[in-house]
Motif scaffolding. Structure first.
Motif, short mmCIF file in Angstrom:
data_model
loop_
_atom_site.label_atom_id
_atom_site.label_comp_id
_atom_site.label_asym_id
_atom_site.label_seq_id
_atom_site.Cartn_x
_atom_site.Cartn_y
_atom_site.Cartn_z
N TYR A 291 -2.93 14.32 7.43
CA TYR A 291 -3.22 15.66 7.93
C TYR A 291 -3.12 15.71 9.46
O TYR A 291 -2.45 16.57 10.02
N GLU B 81 -5.26 10.82 7.95
CA GLU B 81 -4.17 10.54 8.87
C GLU B 81 -2.96 11.42 8.60
O GLU B 81 -2.32 11.91 9.53
N ARG C 70 3.31 4.01 -4.18
CA ARG C 70 2.42 4.91 -4.92
C ARG C 70 2.18 4.39 -6.33
O ARG C 70 3.11 3.88 -6.97
N TYR D 247 -0.76 17.52 -1.47
CA TYR D 247 -1.47 16.27 -1.71
C TYR D 247 -2.95 16.44 -1.38
O TYR D 247 -3.84 16.01 -2.13
N ASP E 76 0.81 -1.22 0.00
CA ASP E 76 0.00 0.00 0.00
C ASP E 76 0.85 1.27 0.00
O ASP E 76 0.38 2.34 -0.33
N TYR F 67 -5.91 10.45 -8.22
CA TYR F 67 -4.91 11.50 -7.98
C TYR F 67 -3.48 11.00 -8.12
O TYR F 67 -2.65 11.62 -8.80
N LEU G 252 4.55 8.62 6.59
CA LEU G 252 4.12 7.29 6.14
C LEU G 252 2.69 7.32 5.61
O LEU G 252 2.38 6.69 4.59
N TYR G 253 1.85 8.02 6.33
CA TYR G 253 0.46 8.11 5.84
C TYR G 253 0.40 8.88 4.52
O TYR G 253 -0.45 8.62 3.68
N TYR G 254 1.33 9.79 4.39
CA TYR G 254 1.42 10.49 3.11
C TYR G 254 1.75 9.49 2.01
O TYR G 254 1.14 9.49 0.94
N GLU G 255 2.69 8.62 2.31
CA GLU G 255 3.03 7.60 1.31
C GLU G 255 1.85 6.68 1.04
O GLU G 255 1.65 6.21 -0.08
N LEU G 256 1.10 6.42 2.10
CA LEU G 256 -0.08 5.56 1.94
C LEU G 256 -1.21 6.25 1.19
O LEU G 256 -2.13 5.61 0.70
N GLY G 257 -1.12 7.58 1.16
CA GLY G 257 -2.19 8.33 0.55
C GLY G 257 -3.40 8.46 1.46
O GLY G 257 -4.51 8.72 1.00
N ALA G 258 -3.15 8.27 2.77
CA ALA G 258 -4.25 8.35 3.74
C ALA G 258 -4.40 9.80 4.17
O ALA G 258 -3.67 10.29 5.03
N THR G 259 -5.34 10.48 3.54
CA THR G 259 -5.43 11.93 3.70
C THR G 259 -5.74 12.37 5.12
O THR G 259 -5.12 13.27 5.64
#
Lengths: 291, 957
Positions: free
Chosen positions: B620, B618, A35, B648, A32, A100, B609-616
């Protein structure tokens, strides 16, 4: 003219919030964190294809705004756009959220998001996304054009034409910016200049209703009702009831001497959604003697 | 001399009849005194030249001295001990002494004056006897020798002198000298004393190793003793002859001798040995006992022999033999083959020797003689072993003593063994004294560097544990805990090391330093071995006050812990296990012991890490949290991350959080010199504006100002905010901000528009003063802009041009108001006025056009065109009244050129206006009013319903 009709609706969809489901750490996998690979922008593919539409035949590779026909989107960006043009912003933004990562470096993505906000009448937001698109590609024509669209919608036509001209300068083959410039010229009576543009455009496709209408108006402005009618006559009849076509068509008919027909045409126009044309419709009605 | 002796014996027998001793003594003394008186008289009569008289006087003095001495001795014996100690012996015995001296003086006078005196031997005998009485052995020996030499051969005096001299030699242990004297004397004597003197002679033989002679003489004396004629020496012989037999190896004869007497030979031998011992004849005594042992088969008897050996060896310091005998006796004691006495002696000696040897071992004497030291120690311990066998109830004590001895002789392993046994025994005996003492001993040994390491480890721990069982809290215990801990720790027995720490902590709660030292070791170990959970458990214990450490150390631990956790997480990251890293950072945050620094890092890394996960959501939330926690310096270093997160979120159309994050970033970077501030500011500001969030935009602006954001950037945001104020009818803020912007060249246009809008608002509300006020401000700012040559925007220009257009309209109005009329002079004047106004209008219109407003250009051309056209029409249509046709014709002809010129000019301005519109792309509705000047009727209009067409894609070429 379904799309145009929708534009008058009040948007009720909001932009995404953070009220998403919490990430469950245990369910996360190391994959996950990878990217999705950004899909590189390929200019030659940045177009709509296979759109067959009676109304818009010239610009339907650049915009869906004038397209009335529906079809299955050929890519997800088209899907987003169709949702936004249909005022289905929530659906559109869900898709935006999904794509995105793949499209983050693609100016088309940012442009389309900007379009959604333009369609939502959230113009400042729209401009932010257009700016982002032009940050990625400073000569990205759609966003340059759309900045002009926002200005035009805000009534700042003088600024709008600058944007359209910049867009045209960047995309010599782009039709929409030219068309938009022509529309502004028509709006403010610069018929000759407008006609020149529309003549160019009609050369690309002689059946596009908007271009035919614009040329007709150009000629009508100059007092050439006959020539105007030449163009009106090329427009399928079902589109003549559109206010921005039909009122001047009626006027042209009247000026050409066909008073009765002009009255019929005028009466066929949907009067409920005249909008900007309300007083003009009344003026024309009086002019041609409709009570 | 025979007479004298006879008399003396008569006297003695006569007085024996006396009723009491004192009376007899008094009677004898009277008789002696009578004789003495008579002899003195006789001697005096002869001038003391008769040595016989003198000799007799001496004999009588001697007799008196003996009698008084007897009396004095009796009296002396009657005295109490105390009185005896107090009295002066010289004074007490002075009477007898005076007579002895008197006798001596007389004898000496004889010896001096009558050297050839026939009885001089007797004189010397008296002197010898007196010396003997006075214990002057040397003098006695001298005079006995003179008496022997000067007396007739085989005379009584010679015999007695020989015997006396023999006795002196005998006593002096000069047996060889004594033997001939006895032999000589006894050849001529067969009196009752023969047996006694022969007995002595036998001993002399024995002493000079003439065993056979000694035994023969003894047998002779023994046989003679059976006769009443002789003093009975049989009992002494029965006592001593065994020795002679024993030492001469003639044991069988000895046994026969005693069997005849129906007596136990061993018992005799023992007695003999004892006697020998007393006499200092060790070897003889030893031999006797050895012989006894050799022949004795009975254990009970053997035990007696051994017991005697103990005495003997003790007396002569033969420790090795003593020990051997002790051990032999012990066997018999244990087998119940010894009497209580023997057992007691064995106990006594074992205790004595054990102690003595131990003392020697402990002294410095043998320190440098290890072999001796060890030997003595071993002997001591063998004695203690015997003692322990005899007194099992003293086990703990005796083992302890053995331990002490072993330790003192550097036999550390033995010491350990004995202390251990002592401890175990003491425990059974419930003897706290030796429980502690043995442990003390063990502790000392355990601490000795020379102890074998394996033993050291084993026993150190054992002894420490035992000690702490007894004393949990004492000065000594305090020192033991750390040592025990270290022992466990060094052997990697962490469980017990920890238990030791626990115990210490319970008993010494206030001793942070020691607890800290122990904990440090344990925790360092766990840390090095990556046993994070255990490490954490310790930290938890500290937090729960189980262990007390200094604040500084607690902080250090936290840092360690956190560093460890961070390290783990980082390792996960390095291995690509980001999920584990994610969990790790969450755990750090949950961990109450984690340092703030670690938590901050964790928050940041979670955001990343949450940025890498794309978990907006978290990314933030953790972004916000990390911004709250991180220092500005760190934030500056990692600002790209926050900007990336903000971007992002923006990309995903999560605008408010995106704006908020940038705002927080700006706040944190406020005092830093970095271009990132500008990015953060613009992100936040324009997103707030996009949301029409006036309040937030104000905050961002205030923050931007405080943080040194450039005035240009601030102004650009303010310009947009100004629009929102107006749209939201926040007129106070609108007014205020407009005034503020009026100070920025970049915002003159917007300020002018704002002042204008405010004037309109006030006008609409009938507030003329305020209207004027804002108009005044607007105009002043415009003048300022012109003066400063600031290029204004179209909106502002269009507003400002309105005023100028009004002026044009005014001129135009004046022009219209001038009605041409006759007479001619009036006409000419009015025409002139009109033409002047047209000139004025043209001039003013030109000025208006130079303003650069599209509206102004179009309007001015329209007004000019209208004015010229209308004036031309007015002139053309004017017909002078009341004049001739010809005049009229001439009048019109004269004005025809003017009319045409004005008309053309009107058309020209129309055309110019249209050209200006086209050339300048003037997009204004006013265009149509210009067009209307030539178009009759309805103006064609077109507005696209969408205003303009959105472009989605680049499209096909």
């Amino acid at each position: 003219m379904k799309i145009l009709f929708f534009l008058f609706l009040v948007s009720c969809a909001s932009s995404p919030k953070l009220e998403k489901k919490d990430i469950i750490v245990d369910e996360v996998t190391n994959k996950d964190f990878v990217r999705k690979k950004a899909i590189p922008y390929v200019k030659s593919k940045d177009k709509y294809q296979n759109i067959k539409d009676d109304y818009s035949k010239l610009m339907n590779d650049e915009t869906l705004e004038l397209v009335e026909s529906e079809k299955k989107p050929e890519d997800i960006l088209e899907d987003v756009s169709r949702n936004c043009y249909s005022q289905k912003f929530e659906e559109a933004f869900i898709l935006v959220d999904k794509i995105y990562d793949e499209y983050r470096t693609n100016p088309t993505y940012w442009n389309i998001v900007g379009n959604c906000f333009t369609l939502k009448k959230e113009y400042r937001k729209a401009l932010l996304y257009y700016n982002k698109a032009t940050d990625i590609n400073s000569s990205y024509v759609p966003s340059l054009n759309n900045q002009g669209v926002v200005y035009a919608k805000l009534g700042e036509d003088q600024k709008a034409i600058v944007s359209f001209e910049r867009a045209t300068a960047s995309g010599a083959f782009s039709k929409v910016p030219k068309f938009n410039i022509g529309l502004l010229y028509l709006k403010y009576g610069l018929y000759e200049k407008a006609q020149k543009i529309f003549n160019t455009l009609i050369g690309l496709n002689q059946e596009d209703v908007e271009v035919l209408n614009a040329l007709a108006v150009s000629h009508l402005f100059q007092g050439n009702a006959k020539e105007a009618l030449n163009y009106y006559n090329k427009i399928p009849k079902r589109f003549l009831s559109y206010s921005h076509i039909g009122i001047n068509y009626a006027l042209a008919k009247f000026k050409f001497g066909d008073s009765n027909l002009s009255k019929d045409i005028l009466s066929s126009i949907d009067k409920k959604n005249l909008g900007q044309y309300q007083s003009y419709y009344e003026d024309v009605s009086r002019f041609i003697g409709v009570k | 001399m025979k007479i004298l002796f006879t008399l003396f014996f008569i006297l003695m027998s006569s007085i024996s009849l006396a009723s009491s001793v004192d009376e007899r003594r008094s009677s004898i003394l009277k008789i002696i005194d009578q004789e003495l008186s008579e002899i003195r008289r006789l001697s005096n009569q002869t001038g003391n030249r008769n040595p016989d008289h003198l000799l007799r006087i001496a004999e009588l003095y001697l007799e008196k001295a003996r009698l008084y001495k007897d009396k004095e001795n009796e009296d002396y014996l009657k005295l109490s001990d105390e009185d005896r100690r107090k009295l002066n012996k010289k004074t007490f015995f002075k009477t007898s002494d005076s007579y002895f001296k008197a006798a001596d003086e007389v004898c000496l006078r004889i010896a001096k004056n009558f050297k050839n005196y026939r009885n001089i031997g007797d004189v010397y005998y008296i002197l010898a006897f007196n010396a003997k009485e006075l214990n002057d052995e040397v003098k006695a020996q001298k005079y006995f020798s003179l008496a022997n030499k000067n007396s007739s051969k085989n005379s009584q005096t010679q015999v007695k002198s020989n015997i006396s001299l023999a006795e002196i030699y005998y006593n002096q242990k000069k047996y060889a000298k004594a033997i001939p004297l006895y032999e000589a004397a006894l050849k001529n004597v067969d009196d009752k004393w023969y047996t006694k003197d022969a007995f002595n002679l036998a001993w002399c033989y024995f002493r000079v190793n003439r065993s056979s002679d000694s035994i023969s003489k003894m047998i002779e004396v023994y046989n003679k003793s059976k006769q009443s004629k002789y003093v009975d020496m049989s009992s002494q012989i029965e006592r001593d002859i065994g020795l002679f037999y024993a030492t001469s190896g003639r044991i069988g004869e000895g046994i026969d001798f005693y069997k005849k007497l129906n007596r136990d030979f061993v018992g005799e031998l023992i007695a003999i040995a004892s006697k020998l011992k007393d006499e200092g004849l060790y070897l003889k005594a030893q031999e006797v006992l050895n012989q006894a042992l050799k022949y004795e088969k009975n254990d009970n008897s053997k035990s007696k022999i051994y017991a005697e050996q103990l005495e003997l060896f003790d007396k002569y310091g033969k420790t090795g033999l003593h020990l051997k005998a002790s051990e032999a006796l012990l066997v018999l004691v244990k087998n119940k083959r010894a009497s209580d006495f023997e057992e007691k002696r064995l106990k006594y000696f074992s205790e004595k020797y054990g102690a003595t040897l131990q003392k020697q071992v402990a002294s410095k004497t043998y320190k440098d003689i290890p072999k001796t030291l060890k030997s003595k120690a071993n002997m001591a311990n063998r004695y203690f072993e015997i003692l322990r066998e005899l007194e099992p109830k003293r086990n703990s004590e005796i083992y302890f003593l053995q331990g002490e001895t072993a330790y003192a002789s550097n036999q550390l392993e033995d010491a350990v063994k004995y202390y251990d046994l002592s401890y175990e025994s003491a425990k059974k005996e419930n003897n706290k004294k030796f429980l502690v003492a043995s442990l003390d001993g063990m502790l000392v040994v355990a601490g000795d560097k020379n102890l074998k390491s394996s033993l050291k480890k084993e026993n150190t721990v054992k002894s420490f544990e035992r000690f702490l069982e007894i004393e949990q809290k004492s000065e000594k215990a305090y020192k033991i805990y750390p040592r025990l801990f270290n022992s466990y720790f060094d052997s990697k027995d962490l469980v017990n090391a920890e238990k030791t720490l626990e115990r210490f902590a319970q008993n010494y709660q206030g001793d942070y330093k020691t607890q800290e030292a122990m904990l440090a070791k344990l925790m360092d170990y766990e840390r090095k071995n990556k046993n994070n959970e255990k490490f954490k458990a310790y930290v938890q214990d500290i937090n729960n006050q189980k262990y007390k450490v200094t604040k500084g150390y607690a902080e250090t631990l936290k840092k360690h812990l956190t560093a460890m956790e961070m390290e783990d997480v980082q390792n996960s990251m390095n291995k690509g296990d980001k999920k584990l890293a994610l969990i790790g950072y969450h755990n750090i945050l949950k961990n109450q012991t984690a340092t703030d620094e670690a938590k901050t890092k964790a928050k940041y890394n979670l955001a990343a890490l949450y940025y890498e996960l794309g978990a907006t959501k978290e990314m933030y939330l953790w972004g916000v949290e990390s911004l709250k926690s991180m220092s500005s310096k760190d934030i500056l270093e990692f600002s790209d991350t926050f900007l990336a997160i903000s971007m992002y979120l923006f990309g995903k159309i999560i605008l408010e959080p995106s704006s908020d994050l940038s705002y927080r970033l700006l706040a944190k970077l406020c005092n830093e010199k970095t271009a990132k501030k500008s990015v953060a500011f613009k992100n936040s500001a324009y997103l707030s504006l996009a949301n029409h969030d006036v309040s937030r935009t104000e905050d961002v602006l205030a923050l931007g100002k405080r943080c040194g954001i450039s005035s240009l950037e601030l102004t650009q945001v303010k310009i947009e905010l100004l629009k929102d104020y107006f749209e939201q009818k926040k007129y106070e803020q609108y007014d205020s901000l407009a005034s503020e912007l009026s100070l920025s060249r970049e915002a003159y246009s917007e300020a002018i528009v704002a002042f204008h809008n405010l004037s309109v608002l006030h006008r609409n509300h009938g507030n003329q003063n305020q209207e004027r006020h804002y108009l005044s401000k607007r105009d002043a700012l415009y003048s300022k802009a012109v003066k400063e040559k600031v290029a204004l925007k179209i909106d502002a220009l269009d507003i400002m041009v309105d005023k100028e257009i009004s002026s044009l309209h005014l001129i135009s109005s004046k022009l219209s108001n001038i009605i041409l009329s006759f007479p001619e002079a009036s006409f000419n004047a009015k025409l002139k006025q009109k033409l002047n106004l047209l000139d004025q209008l043209t001039t003013e219109a030109s000025k208006v056009q130079k303003i650069g407003s599209g509206k102004g250009i179009v309007e001015s051309y329209k007004i000019l065109s209208q004015a010229y056209t209308k004036t031309s029409v007015e002139i053309n249509q004017f017909s002078p009244p009341n004049v001739s046709e010809e005049y009229i014709k001439s009048f019109k002809s004269a004005l025809a050129n003017l009319v045409s010129t004005l008309q053309n000019q009107g058309q020209h301005f129309l055309k110019e206006g249209k050209i200006a519109i086209n050339n300048n792309n003037i997009l204004r509705d006013e265009n149509f009013s210009l067009y209307a000047l030539e178009t009759q009727g309805l103006q064609v209009r077109f507005w696209h319903p969408n205003s303009a067409i959105i472009m989605d894609r680049e499209g096909a070429r």
